[in-house]
Design an enzyme around this catalytic site. Structure first.
Site, PDB file in Angstrom:
ATOM      1  N   LEU A  15      59.156  39.431  47.346  1.00 23.83           N
ATOM      2  CA  LEU A  15      59.608  39.432  48.701  1.00 23.83           C
ATOM      3  C   LEU A  15      58.655  40.805  49.084  1.00 23.83           C
ATOM      4  O   LEU A  15      58.718  41.294  50.013  1.00 23.83           O
ATOM      5  CB  LEU A  15      60.955  40.987  48.363  1.00 23.83           C
ATOM      6  N   GLY A  16      57.113  41.238  47.878  1.00 25.37           N
ATOM      7  CA  GLY A  16      56.554  41.737  48.371  1.00 25.37           C
ATOM      8  C   GLY A  16      56.579  43.341  47.497  1.00 25.37           C
ATOM      9  O   GLY A  16      56.220  43.808  48.408  1.00 25.37           O
ATOM     10  N   ILE A 147      69.265  40.407  33.523  1.00 30.84           N
ATOM     11  CA  ILE A 147      69.319  40.132  31.943  1.00 30.84           C
ATOM     12  C   ILE A 147      67.499  40.950  31.345  1.00 30.84           C
ATOM     13  O   ILE A 147      68.138  42.181  31.080  1.00 30.84           O
ATOM     14  CB  ILE A 147      70.049  39.097  31.023  1.00 30.84           C
ATOM     15  N   GLU A 148      66.552  40.457  31.187  1.00 31.73           N
ATOM     16  CA  GLU A 148      65.762  41.347  30.662  1.00 31.73           C
ATOM     17  C   GLU A 148      65.170  42.116  31.091  1.00 31.73           C
ATOM     18  O   GLU A 148      64.724  43.060  31.243  1.00 31.73           O
ATOM     19  CB  GLU A 148      64.411  40.103  30.632  1.00 31.73           C
ATOM     20  N   LYS A 186      71.713  38.990  58.215  1.00 32.12           N
ATOM     21  CA  LYS A 186      72.826  39.279  57.475  1.00 32.12           C
ATOM     22  C   LYS A 186      72.573  40.195  56.912  1.00 32.12           C
ATOM     23  O   LYS A 186      71.783  40.251  55.750  1.00 32.12           O
ATOM     24  CB  LYS A 186      73.329  37.809  56.905  1.00 32.12           C
ATOM     25  N   GLY A 353      36.892  30.537  33.801  1.00 31.92           N
ATOM     26  CA  GLY A 353      38.169  29.506  33.298  1.00 31.92           C
ATOM     27  C   GLY A 353      37.965  29.040  32.059  1.00 31.92           C
ATOM     28  O   GLY A 353      36.007  29.879  31.562  1.00 31.92           O
ATOM     29  N   CYS A 380      31.063  33.764  35.716  1.00 29.96           N
ATOM     30  CA  CYS A 380      31.695  33.869  34.772  1.00 29.96           C
ATOM     31  C   CYS A 380      31.301  32.652  33.882  1.00 29.96           C
ATOM     32  O   CYS A 380      30.657  32.529  33.967  1.00 29.96           O
ATOM     33  CB  CYS A 380      33.219  34.404  34.227  1.00 29.96           C
ATOM     34  N   LEU A 381      32.775  31.729  33.827  1.00 24.72           N
ATOM     35  CA  LEU A 381      32.397  30.528  33.101  1.00 24.72           C
ATOM     36  C   LEU A 381      31.265  30.137  34.638  1.00 24.72           C
ATOM     37  O   LEU A 381      30.405  28.852  34.529  1.00 24.72           O
ATOM     38  CB  LEU A 381      33.530  29.338  34.148  1.00 24.72           C
ATOM     39  N   HIS A 519      33.162  39.769  35.791  1.00 22.79           N
ATOM     40  CA  HIS A 519      34.320  39.750  37.315  1.00 22.79           C
ATOM     41  C   HIS A 519      33.286  40.742  38.376  1.00 22.79           C
ATOM     42  O   HIS A 519      34.271  41.572  37.879  1.00 22.79           O
ATOM     43  CB  HIS A 519      36.061  39.384  36.315  1.00 22.79           C
ATOM     44  N   GLU A 521      34.164  40.266  41.385  1.00 22.05           N
ATOM     45  CA  GLU A 521      35.823  40.506  42.851  1.00 22.05           C
ATOM     46  C   GLU A 521      36.978  41.398  41.860  1.00 22.05           C
ATOM     47  O   GLU A 521      38.097  41.796  43.406  1.00 22.05           O
ATOM     48  CB  GLU A 521      36.765  39.241  42.576  1.00 22.05           C
TER      49      GLU A 521
HETATM   50  N1  GLN Z   1      35.694  29.832  29.101  1.00 21.87           N
HETATM   51  C1  GLN Z   1      34.558  30.816  28.802  1.00 21.87           C
HETATM   52  C2  GLN Z   1      34.066  32.296  28.142  1.00 21.87           C
HETATM   53  O1  GLN Z   1      35.724  32.546  27.764  1.00 21.87           O
HETATM   54  C3  GLN Z   1      34.212  31.924  30.590  1.00 21.87           C
HETATM   55  C4  GLN Z   1      35.635  32.975  30.990  1.00 21.87           C
HETATM   56  C5  GLN Z   1      35.882  33.418  32.311  1.00 21.87           C
HETATM   57  O2  GLN Z   1      35.315  32.946  33.157  1.00 21.87           O
HETATM   58  N2  GLN Z   1      36.309  34.164  32.101  1.00 21.87           N
HETATM   59  O3  GLN Z   1      32.904  32.904  27.825  1.00 21.87           O
END
Ligand code: GLN
Length: 547
Positions: A15-16, A147-148, A186, A353, A380-381, A519, A521
């Site tokens: 629901l946000g 429940i949890e 409703k 990733g 990162c990756l 990261h 972002e």
């Molecule tokens: N898999 C890569 C690592 O572990 C990159 C990780 C990622 O992109 N957050 O270094």
């Protein structure tokens, strides 16, 4: 003295609640208060670090290195308050702590029970670190009746009971379904949901009702009467064009006023909403759009790259353009020519990733961006793949790859340009990786400093040479290849303070090609777009004018 606002949900999930909590936090700040937002998550994972992004969306990393729920990202984007490890806890973590204590004999032979041992553990957690804020807002994941979730509901009930009257309030989100046949909203599901809450001892002070249609006064009165809340405390939440309209929309519906009234704060300080008006203006008044491809693996669930999508939106707001994000599955061109999949975008972003799947496609995306002079941001990756691409196709290291991929298959197919880091420095102490076979908690996590090369593109973008950004990875680009790569034009323009770990690479003779090991972002906000995203979108706009 902190005041406490507990936010629960009923009727249906999604629901946000997180957004409502974040928007309320922003509104209280606009009234001059300090806030802290926290989350109680009923799932049994100890933290979301090991949960699949396909299922749970992205893992949000805090400065102090916690892997948390993406809701903490919302909180931070709306309030600008950096999330901390102690801002969220899951049932899994609570039970694991209680069981550890039991094993250690801390309970002196007592029978361990959900009440009081588990609930006390939750209450102890809730008590930490609220002294410096005016309001602590705490969201409970899931819906009432799960429940949890019960121990959490019981714990917050007890928590408010332990506090003096007037220090805690409860805000409950529900849904008012619309029956097209009879043209009615409703209220019954809301009534049932509040009953459920009351049956466990919690009486909501504020009801936030999600609805696709305006709530008639009559229905509002009915909800107020049957649910035992004041009419002004039945707050409507309508669908919005952008989540960043939420603070203004909730303010217009009287949410912040209702909350302050519930605490008996009168007169309430007037809100300063200029910042949110500016955000609103940037969402609605823009000049054209740019198309950005996110070439990733978890493209079926957009939440898997939530912060990246948000940071791109912020970058668009900074440049007064709309960023159209298209999700491109890297696996589609693992073994094919990438061009047909990547043509027509004004910029390409390769996100983070894990695992080998889709990496050949990402390497091709980096190559495509480099060769065609398309703005590229590798995160990162995405940075590691850009380095492998440079090594293979420009520096002549034909078998360049990452140890991560060989690690998976137990083979030795690649020259490890990206290697598995075992020991590193954080601040002024050494960190050694924990055991390999335990998937959780083995990464370089949280905030680390980096030093940028003066005169480099990134230094210009950041406007400084000292930065601090959040990390979440196991592998690193090997400095052994630095000279070879720099010779062909891939500059290592950001390094860890000890000079050992490459943090940023950029192509010298490219309009905009930057790879970052961290990261960025995670730190972008609508009212303070991250410089890398703002400039990446600016470069995309520039590129769109060339096409
Ligand atoms: N898999 C890569 C690592 O572990 C990159 C990780 C990622 O992109 N957050 O270094």
């Amino acid at each position: 003295m902190a005041r406490y606002i507990f936010i629960t949900g009923g009727v249906v999930s999604s629901l946000g609640k997180g957004l409502a909590s974040a928007a309320l936090g922003a509104l209280l700040q606009a009234r001059g208060y300090t806030v802290r937002l926290r989350k109680l998550d009923p799932y049994l994972n100890v933290d979301p670090g090991t949960m699949s992004p396909f299922e749970h969306g992205e893992v949000f990393v805090t400065d102090d290195g916690a892997e948390t729920d993406l809701d903490l990202g919302h909180y931070e984007r709306f309030t600008g308050v950096a999330a901390r490890k102690t801002d969220s806890i899951s049932s899994g973590r609570v039970y694991s702590t209680v069981l550890d204590k039991e094993r250690r004999g801390d309970y002196l032979g007592k029978t361990i029970q959900v009440i009081p041992h588990v609930t006390n553990e939750i209450k102890d957690f809730l008590k930490i670190g609220n002294d410096e804020v005016d309001f602590m807002l705490c969201e409970i994941g899931g819906t009432v009746g799960d429940i949890e979730g019960l121990p959490f509901f019981e714990a917050i009930r007890q928590f408010s009971h332990d506090k003096p009257r007037g220090e805690c309030i409860f805000m409950h989100l529900t849904l008012l379904p619309y029956l097209a046949a009879s043209g009615e909203l409703k209220t019954k599901p809301t009534q049932h949901s509040v009953k459920e809450l009351q049956s466990i001892g919690i009486a909501p002070d504020i009801l936030v009702c999600r609805s696709e249609h305006p709530i008639p006064d009559k229905e509002r009165e009915k909800i107020a009467l049957f649910c035992n809340v004041r009419k002004e405390s039945v707050v409507a939440a309508y669908d919005l064009k952008s989540i960043y309209e939420a603070p203004l929309a909730y303010h217009a519906q009287g949410l912040d006023q209702a909350v302050l009234d519930a605490f008996g704060i009168s007169p309430a300080p007037a809100p300063k909403l200029d910042m949110w008006h500016d955000v609103y203006d940037r969402i609605h008044n823009y000049d054209g759009d740019v198309k950005v491809a996110i070439v990733g693996k978890y493209t079926q669930l957009e939440d898997a790259y939530k912060s990246i999508a948000e940071a791109l939106t912020h970058g668009g707001m900074a440049n007064r353009v709309k960023v159209k994000i298209e999700w491109v599955d890297a696996e589609l061109f693992d073994r094919e020519d990438a061009a047909p999949y990547l043509e027509g975008y004004h910029a390409i972003l390769v996100p983070g990733g894990f695992g080998e799947r889709g990496t050949e496609g990402k390497i091709k995306a980096a190559q495509f961006a480099r060769e065609k002079n398309i703005p590229y941001l590798g995160i990162c990756l995405g940075m590691q793949m850009a380095v492998i691409e440079a090594a293979r196709n420009v520096a002549g290291i034909a078998t360049a790859g990452s140890e991560e991929f060989d690690h998976e298959t137990g083979s030795k197919r690649f020259e490890p340009v990206v290697y598995h880091l075992k020991e590193w420095v954080q601040g002024n102490h050494k960190v050694a990786r924990k055991t390999d076979d335990d998937k959780g908690g083995t990464m370089r996590l949280g905030a680390y400093n980096a030093t940028l090369t003066a005169g480099s593109k990134v230094a210009e973008v950041y406007g400084t040479t000292q930065i601090e950004e959040r990390h979440r990875h196991r592998y690193e680009v090997d400095t052994k290849y630095r000279e070879q790569l720099e010779k062909v034009g891939l500059c290592f323009s950001g390094m860890s303070p000890d000079g050992k770990l490459p943090e940023i690479v950029e192509w010298k003779d490219h309009p905009w090609f930057i790879g970052v090991q961290y990261h960025p972002e995670l730190k972008s906000k609508p009212f303070a777009p991250h410089p890398l995203f703002a400039d990446f979108v600016r470069a995309a706009v520039e590129n769109s004018r060339l096409v």
